[in-house]
Scaffold this motif. Structure first.
Motif, PDB file in Angstrom:
ATOM      1  N   THR A 155      -4.468   9.074   3.119  1.00 43.35           N
ATOM      2  CA  THR A 155      -4.194   7.636   3.031  1.00 43.35           C
ATOM      3  C   THR A 155      -3.696   7.008   4.327  1.00 43.35           C
ATOM      4  O   THR A 155      -3.883   5.812   4.542  1.00 43.35           O
ATOM      5  CB  THR A 155      -3.148   7.364   1.939  1.00 43.35           C
ATOM      6  OG1 THR A 155      -1.893   7.950   2.337  1.00 43.35           O
ATOM      7  CG2 THR A 155      -3.585   7.940   0.603  1.00 43.35           C
ATOM      8  N   SER A 206      -0.846   6.108   4.875  1.00 38.87           N
ATOM      9  CA  SER A 206       0.187   5.135   4.547  1.00 38.87           C
ATOM     10  C   SER A 206       1.555   5.686   4.925  1.00 38.87           C
ATOM     11  O   SER A 206       1.799   6.886   4.854  1.00 38.87           O
ATOM     12  CB  SER A 206       0.163   4.812   3.049  1.00 38.87           C
ATOM     13  OG  SER A 206       1.226   3.931   2.709  1.00 38.87           O
ATOM     14  N   GLU A 241      -3.966   6.597  -4.168  1.00 34.36           N
ATOM     15  CA  GLU A 241      -3.593   5.549  -3.220  1.00 34.36           C
ATOM     16  C   GLU A 241      -3.544   4.220  -3.945  1.00 34.36           C
ATOM     17  O   GLU A 241      -4.408   3.920  -4.778  1.00 34.36           O
ATOM     18  CB  GLU A 241      -4.605   5.493  -2.079  1.00 34.36           C
ATOM     19  CG  GLU A 241      -4.277   4.479  -1.006  1.00 34.36           C
ATOM     20  CD  GLU A 241      -5.243   4.559   0.168  1.00 34.36           C
ATOM     21  OE1 GLU A 241      -4.971   3.912   1.199  1.00 34.36           O
ATOM     22  OE2 GLU A 241      -6.262   5.274   0.044  1.00 34.36           O
ATOM     23  N   ASN A 285       0.858  -1.181   0.000  1.00 37.25           N
ATOM     24  CA  ASN A 285       0.000   0.000   0.000  1.00 37.25           C
ATOM     25  C   ASN A 285       0.896   1.233   0.000  1.00 37.25           C
ATOM     26  O   ASN A 285       2.009   1.206   0.525  1.00 37.25           O
ATOM     27  CB  ASN A 285      -0.943   0.009   1.204  1.00 37.25           C
ATOM     28  CG  ASN A 285      -0.188   0.143   2.507  1.00 37.25           C
ATOM     29  OD1 ASN A 285       0.188   1.249   2.916  1.00 37.25           O
ATOM     30  ND2 ASN A 285       0.059  -0.979   3.172  1.00 37.25           N
ATOM     31  N   ALA A 286       0.399   2.289  -0.602  1.00 38.69           N
ATOM     32  CA  ALA A 286       1.200   3.520  -0.675  1.00 38.69           C
ATOM     33  C   ALA A 286       0.327   4.687  -1.095  1.00 38.69           C
ATOM     34  O   ALA A 286      -0.658   4.522  -1.820  1.00 38.69           O
ATOM     35  CB  ALA A 286       2.353   3.370  -1.671  1.00 38.69           C
ATOM     36  N   LYS A 289      -3.421   0.055  -3.336  1.00 35.18           N
ATOM     37  CA  LYS A 289      -3.592  -1.069  -2.412  1.00 35.18           C
ATOM     38  C   LYS A 289      -3.651  -2.348  -3.227  1.00 35.18           C
ATOM     39  O   LYS A 289      -4.589  -2.539  -4.016  1.00 35.18           O
ATOM     40  CB  LYS A 289      -4.870  -0.909  -1.588  1.00 35.18           C
ATOM     41  CG  LYS A 289      -4.834   0.182  -0.541  1.00 35.18           C
ATOM     42  CD  LYS A 289      -6.109   0.184   0.296  1.00 35.18           C
ATOM     43  CE  LYS A 289      -6.046   1.226   1.405  1.00 35.18           C
ATOM     44  NZ  LYS A 289      -7.266   1.230   2.243  1.00 35.18           N
TER      45      LYS A 289
END
Length: 216
Positions: free
Chosen positions: A165, A167, A37, A18-19, A39
């Protein structure tokens, strides 16, 4: 399609599950910057910045204003290291400012896609530099102020997409993502633990993005 390809070109090769993703360049279809985003195999958009608000075109315009070609951003970054960003901070605050989840540029003064520099010449009280003319202290200072406002905007985008996000990972794509000066500050001062910028982060990345998405 161009924008999703750029996002994919940064996220899929990163190795992250994820990022947060930032794509920032001259222009895609209409967007100059996109926050998204990733995933697993899925990529989603969270917010976009539309042309004419373009950091990529801002650098192209000033590259030519300072006597280089529109693709000489690397030279302008080098010139910026010799300048004082405070001298023209006010002028760049008028040209480029943070707004909401993105940023706004003064398109009337910048006059993108036209070989007209009269408004910039008035703003900085200097004629556009010809390539065969020497670099002066004013050119160093203008480049330094350009670098500072770019870094400020990129840091804002990082903070925005992190809030969206949560993340710890960031992937970046687009020509502006190759600004190594800004990237160092993003890593040192930004909210992310890991940053991935694949080497073809400019327009060449659209080909890679189409391959990894299976859309050729």
């Amino acid at each position: 399609m161009i924008v999703i390809s750029l996002l994919a070109s940064a996220f899929y090769p990163s190795g992250f599950e994820n990022a947060a993703i930032i794509s920032i360049d001259g222009i895609g279809e209409f967007e100059s910057a996109s926050l998204g985003e990733g995933k697993g195999r899925n990529i989603s958009f969270n917010s976009v910045v539309d042309y004419p608000n373009s950091i990529g075109f801002l650098w192209e315009k000033f590259s030519k204003f300072l006597g280089f070609s529109e693709y000489d951003a690397c030279k302008v970054m080098s010139v910026a290291s010799f300048g004082n960003p405070e001298i023209y901070a006010r002028q760049f605050e008028d040209l480029a400012r943070i707004s909401g989840n993105g940023f706004l540029l003064d398109a009337k003064t910048l006059n993108f896609r036209f070989e007209n520099y009269s408004a910039l010449e008035s703003l900085f009280n200097i004629k556009r530099r010809n390539p065969d003319e020497p670099l002066l202290e004013i050119h160093y200072d203008i480049a330094a102020a350009l670098q500072r406002v770019t870094t400020k905007i990129l840091l804002h985008l990082c903070e925005t997409v992190y809030a969206q996000t949560k993340s710890k990972n960031l992937c970046m794509a687009g020509g502006v993502a190759l600004n190594c000066v800004a990237n160092t500050i993003l890593f040192e001062q930004g909210p992310f633990e890991n940053i991935f910028i694949q080497p073809a982060a400019n327009d060449a990345g659209t080909a890679l993005g189409r391959i990894v998405t299976g859309n050729r």
